[in-house]
Design an enzyme around this catalytic site. Structure first.
Site, mmCIF file in Angstrom:
data_model
loop_
_atom_site.group_PDB
_atom_site.id
_atom_site.type_symbol
_atom_site.label_atom_id
_atom_site.label_comp_id
_atom_site.label_asym_id
_atom_site.label_seq_id
_atom_site.Cartn_x
_atom_site.Cartn_y
_atom_site.Cartn_z
ATOM 1 N N HIS A 1 55.519 19.569 73.898
ATOM 2 C CA HIS A 1 53.901 19.124 73.337
ATOM 3 C C HIS A 1 52.958 19.395 74.423
ATOM 4 C CE1 HIS A 1 51.816 17.845 70.401
ATOM 5 N NE2 HIS A 1 52.478 18.334 69.537
ATOM 6 N N GLY B 1 45.422 18.446 64.770
ATOM 7 C CA GLY B 1 44.956 17.317 64.219
ATOM 8 C C GLY B 1 43.583 17.055 63.243
ATOM 9 N N LYS C 1 55.084 11.699 66.435
ATOM 10 C CA LYS C 1 54.593 11.642 67.448
ATOM 11 C C LYS C 1 54.577 9.663 68.123
ATOM 12 C CE LYS C 1 51.496 14.899 66.953
ATOM 13 N NZ LYS C 1 49.781 15.916 66.770
ATOM 14 N N GLU D 1 50.783 17.313 74.168
ATOM 15 C CA GLU D 1 50.014 15.952 74.577
ATOM 16 C C GLU D 1 50.630 15.822 75.075
ATOM 17 O OE1 GLU D 1 51.426 14.595 70.373
ATOM 18 O OE2 GLU D 1 49.192 15.981 69.214
ATOM 19 N N ASN E 1 57.406 15.350 63.247
ATOM 20 C CA ASN E 1 56.771 15.076 64.095
ATOM 21 C C ASN E 1 55.876 13.300 64.577
ATOM 22 O OD1 ASN E 1 56.437 14.168 66.887
ATOM 23 N ND2 ASN E 1 55.032 15.431 67.434
ATOM 24 N N GLY F 1 51.179 14.173 61.615
ATOM 25 C CA GLY F 1 50.719 14.094 60.765
ATOM 26 C C GLY F 1 50.802 13.269 58.977
ATOM 27 N N SER G 1 47.725 20.637 61.817
ATOM 28 C CA SER G 1 47.552 20.348 60.565
ATOM 29 C C SER G 1 47.770 21.054 59.579
ATOM 30 C CB SER G 1 45.954 21.017 60.734
ATOM 31 O OG SER G 1 44.816 19.996 61.341
ATOM 32 N N GLU H 1 51.539 25.935 68.888
ATOM 33 C CA GLU H 1 50.628 25.165 68.229
ATOM 34 C C GLU H 1 49.511 25.522 68.609
ATOM 35 O OE1 GLU H 1 52.516 21.252 66.105
ATOM 36 O OE2 GLU H 1 52.454 21.229 68.342
#
Ligand code: 13P
Length: 220
Positions: A85, A152, A10, A87, A8, A205, A183, A146
């Site tokens: 998600h 992160g 993002k 976020e 992902n 990430g 992570s 998640e």
């Protein structure tokens, strides 16, 4: 059967980075690109497994400025759509339970697979309406667990705790496929892939690094 490796990106990436991935990404990886790159990546490499990171609550076409429908995503070669998600749920408040249900329907109707993200409070999101819908579409919907505390941060729950949550989710919804996200990196991937109730990972990430995501795929 090998486990799912989903990236992902993002709100990251560039045409240059997309080009690098088009040329070298392990075929097994499903890559969640910003929607602006999807058509480009698919046209340059139709074999690439591409996920979108959201879709509109509106099903096909219409006067909805700025929206991108599931129908349009399917048309440009997208096969998966990440939904709900944390976020998006926390920052934008747009992914309410009602909206997520509409989006799930749109993804399934357009013959794509939804990757529905849930966090520590997964029972809240997996309320009756969403669970009932997923129960009748377990081949087309995957749940990504998640925990917000792991996104992160580099701090992940113990494999045992992850396994317990994934098991609960599978007990709640007919053995639905589950991923773990938060992570995940090249150092912890083997441990996470060996969690019995996990069917794969959702990587944020570390999916921006071609070598890292290919390394993770090589363990699945
Ligand atoms: P990180 O892997 O960067 O923690 O992000 C996880 C995530 O949110 C994937 O959707």
């Amino acid at each position: 059967m090998s486990k799912m490796i989903v990236g992902n990106w993002k709100m990251n990436g560039s045409v240059k980075l997309v080009d690098e991935f088009i040329a070298g990404l392990d075929k097994q990886v499903i890559l969640g690109l910003p929607s602006i790159f999807i058509a480009y990546a698919h046209l340059k490499n139709p074999e690439m497994q591409i996920a979108a990171q959201d879709c509109s609550v509106f099903g096909d076409f219409g006067a909805h400025t700025g929206e991108i429908s599931a129908k349009m995503l399917a048309d440009v070669g997208c096969k998966y759509v990440i939904l709900g998600h944390s976020e998006r749920r926390k920052n934008m408040n747009s992914d309410t339970i009602d909206n997520i249900l509409l989006k799930l329907r749109n993804v399934v109707q357009n013959k794509m697979t939804a990757i529905l993200c849930v966090d520590e409070n997964y029972m809240e999101l997996l309320d009756k309406s969403i669970s009932d819908f997923i129960k009748t579409h377990t081949n087309e919907i995957v749940i990504a667990y998640e925990p917000i505390s792991a996104i992160g941060t580099g701090i992940i729950p113990s494999p045992d705790d992850i396994n317990k949550s994934l098991k609960n989710i599978k007990l709640h919804i007919n053995n639905v496929k589950t991923l773990y996200g938060g992570s995940v990196n090249t150092k912890n991937i083997t441990e996470i892939l060996s969690i019995p109730f996990s069917d794969g990972v959702l990587v944020g990430g570390a999916s921006l690094n071609l070598y890292d995501i290919n390394t993770m795929a090589s363990y699945s």
